[in-house]
Design a protein around this motif. Structure first.
Motif, PDB file in Angstrom:
ATOM      1  N   LEU A  21       0.825  -1.206   0.000  1.00  7.18           N
ATOM      2  CA  LEU A  21       0.000   0.000   0.000  1.00  7.18           C
ATOM      3  C   LEU A  21       0.863   1.262   0.000  1.00  7.18           C
ATOM      4  CD1 LEU A  21      -2.835  -1.003   2.494  1.00  7.18           C
ATOM      5  CD2 LEU A  21      -2.944  -0.877  -0.008  1.00  7.18           C
ATOM      6  N   ALA A  22       1.985   1.220   0.729  1.00 11.77           N
ATOM      7  CA  ALA A  22       2.894   2.370   0.736  1.00 11.77           C
ATOM      8  C   ALA A  22       3.478   2.601  -0.652  1.00 11.77           C
ATOM      9  CB  ALA A  22       4.011   2.146   1.752  1.00 11.77           C
ATOM     10  N   ALA A  23       3.833   1.523  -1.326  1.00 15.03           N
ATOM     11  CA  ALA A  23       4.376   1.662  -2.689  1.00 15.03           C
ATOM     12  C   ALA A  23       3.350   2.278  -3.624  1.00 15.03           C
ATOM     13  CB  ALA A  23       4.819   0.291  -3.208  1.00 15.03           C
ATOM     14  N   ILE A  24       2.091   1.836  -3.513  1.00 11.53           N
ATOM     15  CA  ILE A  24       1.036   2.394  -4.362  1.00 11.53           C
ATOM     16  C   ILE A  24       0.834   3.874  -4.071  1.00 11.53           C
ATOM     17  CG2 ILE A  24      -1.443   2.329  -4.847  1.00 11.53           C
ATOM     18  CD1 ILE A  24      -1.341  -0.681  -4.335  1.00 11.53           C
ATOM     19  N   GLY A  25       0.759   4.217  -2.768  1.00 10.07           N
ATOM     20  CA  GLY A  25       0.526   5.601  -2.391  1.00 10.07           C
ATOM     21  C   GLY A  25       1.646   6.527  -2.818  1.00 10.07           C
ATOM     22  N   LEU A  26       2.891   6.119  -2.583  1.00 15.02           N
ATOM     23  CA  LEU A  26       4.031   6.960  -2.931  1.00 15.02           C
ATOM     24  C   LEU A  26       4.199   7.084  -4.444  1.00 15.02           C
ATOM     25  CD1 LEU A  26       6.536   5.674  -0.236  1.00 15.02           C
ATOM     26  CD2 LEU A  26       5.506   7.951  -0.335  1.00 15.02           C
ATOM     27  N   ALA A  27       3.971   5.991  -5.161  1.00 12.74           N
ATOM     28  CA  ALA A  27       4.072   6.042  -6.624  1.00 12.74           C
ATOM     29  C   ALA A  27       2.985   6.935  -7.207  1.00 12.74           C
ATOM     30  CB  ALA A  27       3.968   4.640  -7.208  1.00 12.74           C
ATOM     31  N   GLY A  28       1.771   6.811  -6.697  1.00 17.93           N
ATOM     32  CA  GLY A  28       0.681   7.649  -7.187  1.00 17.93           C
ATOM     33  C   GLY A  28       0.911   9.114  -6.909  1.00 17.93           C
ATOM     34  N   ALA A  29       1.397   9.437  -5.697  1.00 17.78           N
ATOM     35  CA  ALA A  29       1.636  10.836  -5.339  1.00 17.78           C
ATOM     36  C   ALA A  29       2.755  11.445  -6.176  1.00 17.78           C
ATOM     37  CB  ALA A  29       1.972  10.940  -3.852  1.00 17.78           C
ATOM     38  N   ALA A  65       4.512  -7.848  -7.627  1.00 13.97           N
ATOM     39  CA  ALA A  65       4.295  -7.113  -8.877  1.00 13.97           C
ATOM     40  C   ALA A  65       3.996  -5.652  -8.606  1.00 13.97           C
ATOM     41  CB  ALA A  65       3.148  -7.750  -9.666  1.00 13.97           C
ATOM     42  N   VAL A  66       3.177  -5.376  -7.590  1.00  9.32           N
ATOM     43  CA  VAL A  66       2.828  -3.992  -7.243  1.00  9.32           C
ATOM     44  C   VAL A  66       4.069  -3.195  -6.890  1.00  9.32           C
ATOM     45  CG1 VAL A  66       1.743  -2.591  -5.436  1.00  9.32           C
ATOM     46  CG2 VAL A  66       0.444  -4.387  -6.561  1.00  9.32           C
ATOM     47  N   VAL A  67       4.927  -3.760  -6.047  1.00  9.38           N
ATOM     48  CA  VAL A  67       6.126  -3.033  -5.615  1.00  9.38           C
ATOM     49  C   VAL A  67       7.112  -2.880  -6.770  1.00  9.38           C
ATOM     50  CG1 VAL A  67       8.100  -3.085  -4.046  1.00  9.38           C
ATOM     51  CG2 VAL A  67       5.825  -3.706  -3.219  1.00  9.38           C
ATOM     52  N   ASP A  68       7.244  -3.903  -7.595  1.00  8.60           N
ATOM     53  CA  ASP A  68       8.140  -3.795  -8.757  1.00  8.60           C
ATOM     54  C   ASP A  68       7.674  -2.701  -9.715  1.00  8.60           C
ATOM     55  OD1 ASP A  68       9.813  -5.744  -7.859  1.00  8.60           O
ATOM     56  OD2 ASP A  68       8.991  -7.342  -9.096  1.00  8.60           O
ATOM     57  N   ARG A  75      12.392   1.630  -5.517  1.00 10.12           N
ATOM     58  CA  ARG A  75      13.049   0.340  -5.752  1.00 10.12           C
ATOM     59  C   ARG A  75      13.621  -0.226  -4.461  1.00 10.12           C
ATOM     60  NH1 ARG A  75      16.169   2.520 -11.177  1.00 10.12           N
ATOM     61  NH2 ARG A  75      14.263   2.901 -12.382  1.00 10.12           N
ATOM     62  N   ALA A  76      13.860   0.644  -3.471  1.00  9.04           N
ATOM     63  CA  ALA A  76      14.385   0.188  -2.184  1.00  9.04           C
ATOM     64  C   ALA A  76      13.364  -0.619  -1.408  1.00  9.04           C
ATOM     65  CB  ALA A  76      14.823   1.392  -1.346  1.00  9.04           C
ATOM     66  N   LEU A  77      12.099  -0.594  -1.830  1.00  6.86           N
ATOM     67  CA  LEU A  77      11.059  -1.363  -1.139  1.00  6.86           C
ATOM     68  C   LEU A  77      11.018  -2.814  -1.606  1.00  6.86           C
ATOM     69  CD1 LEU A  77      10.161   1.568  -0.447  1.00  6.86           C
ATOM     70  CD2 LEU A  77       7.805   0.789  -0.660  1.00  6.86           C
ATOM     71  N   ARG A  78      11.704  -3.129  -2.709  1.00  5.09           N
ATOM     72  CA  ARG A  78      11.624  -4.478  -3.246  1.00  5.09           C
ATOM     73  C   ARG A  78      12.212  -5.511  -2.303  1.00  5.09           C
ATOM     74  NH1 ARG A  78      13.739  -3.130  -9.406  1.00  5.09           N
ATOM     75  NH2 ARG A  78      11.835  -2.055 -10.128  1.00  5.09           N
ATOM     76  N   GLU A  79      13.387  -5.223  -1.761  1.00  8.65           N
ATOM     77  CA  GLU A  79      14.050  -6.192  -0.880  1.00  8.65           C
ATOM     78  C   GLU A  79      13.263  -6.421   0.412  1.00  8.65           C
ATOM     79  OE1 GLU A  79      18.362  -6.821   1.355  1.00  8.65           O
ATOM     80  OE2 GLU A  79      18.162  -5.359  -0.263  1.00  8.65           O
ATOM     81  N   PRO A  80      12.808  -5.357   1.108  1.00  3.11           N
ATOM     82  CA  PRO A  80      11.991  -5.607   2.303  1.00  3.11           C
ATOM     83  C   PRO A  80      10.706  -6.369   1.997  1.00  3.11           C
ATOM     84  CG  PRO A  80      12.744  -3.328   2.261  1.00  3.11           C
ATOM     85  CD  PRO A  80      13.097  -3.924   0.944  1.00  3.11           C
ATOM     86  N   LEU A  81      10.092  -6.064   0.857  1.00  2.00           N
ATOM     87  CA  LEU A  81       8.857  -6.772   0.500  1.00  2.00           C
ATOM     88  C   LEU A  81       9.143  -8.247   0.232  1.00  2.00           C
ATOM     89  CD1 LEU A  81       6.881  -7.771  -2.075  1.00  2.00           C
ATOM     90  CD2 LEU A  81       5.868  -6.719  -0.067  1.00  2.00           C
ATOM     91  N   ALA A  82      10.224  -8.527  -0.487  1.00  2.00           N
ATOM     92  CA  ALA A  82      10.578  -9.920  -0.767  1.00  2.00           C
ATOM     93  C   ALA A  82      10.829 -10.691   0.528  1.00  2.00           C
ATOM     94  CB  ALA A  82      11.817  -9.977  -1.666  1.00  2.00           C
ATOM     95  N   TYR A  83      11.502 -10.050   1.485  1.00  2.00           N
ATOM     96  CA  TYR A  83      11.750 -10.701   2.778  1.00  2.00           C
ATOM     97  C   TYR A  83      10.446 -10.910   3.541  1.00  2.00           C
ATOM     98  CZ  TYR A  83      13.327 -11.302   7.592  1.00  2.00           C
ATOM     99  OH  TYR A  83      13.514 -11.778   8.864  1.00  2.00           O
ATOM    100  N   ALA A  84       9.578  -9.889   3.542  1.00  2.00           N
ATOM    101  CA  ALA A  84       8.305 -10.008   4.263  1.00  2.00           C
ATOM    102  C   ALA A  84       7.430 -11.106   3.663  1.00  2.00           C
ATOM    103  CB  ALA A  84       7.573  -8.659   4.239  1.00  2.00           C
TER     104      ALA A  84
END
Length: 310
Positions: free
Chosen positions: A37-45, A177-180, A190-199
């Motif tokens: 959700l953070a990735a969607i919000g930040l990308a949209g903004a 896919a959303v974060v990518d 792009r820094a969110l990809r690694e934390p998301l993959a771990y989560a």
């Protein structure tokens, strides 16, 4: 110039450090949702901010000048230059996003086609390379090679299958896919990809541990599967793009989390957890608020300019 419009373009770079701590700050399943959700919000903004930067400069261009009186938002040359750069970035991001979405869709179709070839949830491949992954489809399939079957005991295989089953049940490929795709809208995301993959992997680990009722067994299965894959001389080249594997990510860290080993930072972790979550959510809220404020200011400026026109 609308100064608040720059905030959504800067904050995604600050979201990365907070995102790295988030998987340890929340239950894994909740961390996956918050990161997506953070990735969607930040990308949209940030995309909205680029569009808002284009409008003031466009009102100074003769080709569209008859539509609006040029906004008094700074030196015309500077405003037009900023608008041109923003428009170029917007076109670039849109192109990357469309291409990335199309590429992922094609990979997902291929994965679904492979999954549809089998009537069973479990697909065993005759391959000495130890590998296992979840193949999304309708329904999804769990693919295991004979090499991985030989590397694990029967209880460990059951834990590994429970891990891959969790990937399919929770549709983790959609979150990745959303974060990518968000990373294609803004490089800071792009820094969110690694934390998301771990989560995502931690979420599947916890689901597997709950399914087999033994956290130690789950940790052992993941560790042995990862060691077997690393020790093999071959390289897995047939795994489809959307597939998710239990051997991905920082396996030692995941195993330690399952075993619940000693943590020297346990005393300060509650504060760190709250701070990391609050920091990421603050970035999203500030980005969204700044975009809305900038859009409101731009709207007011356009109305004033039109009211002053003869």
């Amino acid at each position: 110039m609308i100064y608040t419009v720059w905030l959504p373009l800067v904050l995604p770079f600050l979201a990365g450090p907070a995102a790295r701590r988030l998987p340890a700050s929340l239950p894994p399943r909740r961390a996956v949702l918050v990161l997506a959700l953070a990735a969607i919000g930040l990308a949209g903004a940030s995309t909205c901010a680029l569009a808002l930067l284009v409008v003031p400069g466009a009102t100074h261009v003769p080709a569209v000048g008859h539509l609006l009186v040029p906004l008094a938002s700074g030196a015309p040359d500077a405003v037009v230059a900023v608008a041109a750069v923003a428009a170029a970035l917007l076109v670039c991001c849109t192109t990357l996003l469309v291409r990335g979405a199309g590429r992922r869709q094609r990979r997902l179709r291929r994965a679904r086609a492979l999954a549809a070839r089998s009537d069973s949830e479990l697909v065993v491949l005759a391959d000495h390379y130890p590998d296992a992954y979840a193949l999304p489809g309708r329904p999804g399939r769990i693919v295991v090679t004979t090499g991985m079957i030989r590397a694990l005991s029967a209880p460990e295989r059951e834990a590994l299958l429970a891990h891959e089953r969790a990937h399919l049940k929770d549709r983790h490929h959609l979150f990745t896919a959303v974060v990518d795709l968000a990373g294609l809208c803004h490089p800071g995301l792009r820094a969110l990809r690694e934390p998301l993959a771990y989560a995502v992997e931690r979420s599947a680990d916890e689901s597997a541990a709950a399914a087999v009722g033994d956290r130690g067994l789950t940790a052992r299965a993941i560790a042995r599967a990862a060691l077997a894959a690393r020790a093999a001389s071959a390289v897995a080249t047939t795994r489809p793009g959307p597939a998710l594997a239990a051997t991905a990510g920082p396996v030692p860290k995941r195993v330690a989390a399952l075993l619940g080993g000693p943590d020297p930072g346990r005393a300060i972790r509650p504060l760190v957890r709250r701070a990391a979550t609050l920091a990421l959510l603050s970035c999203v809220a500030l980005s969204a608020g700044a975009s809305l404020h900038a859009a409101d200011e731009l709207h007011d400026g356009i109305e004033i300019a039109q009211g002053e026109s003869p």
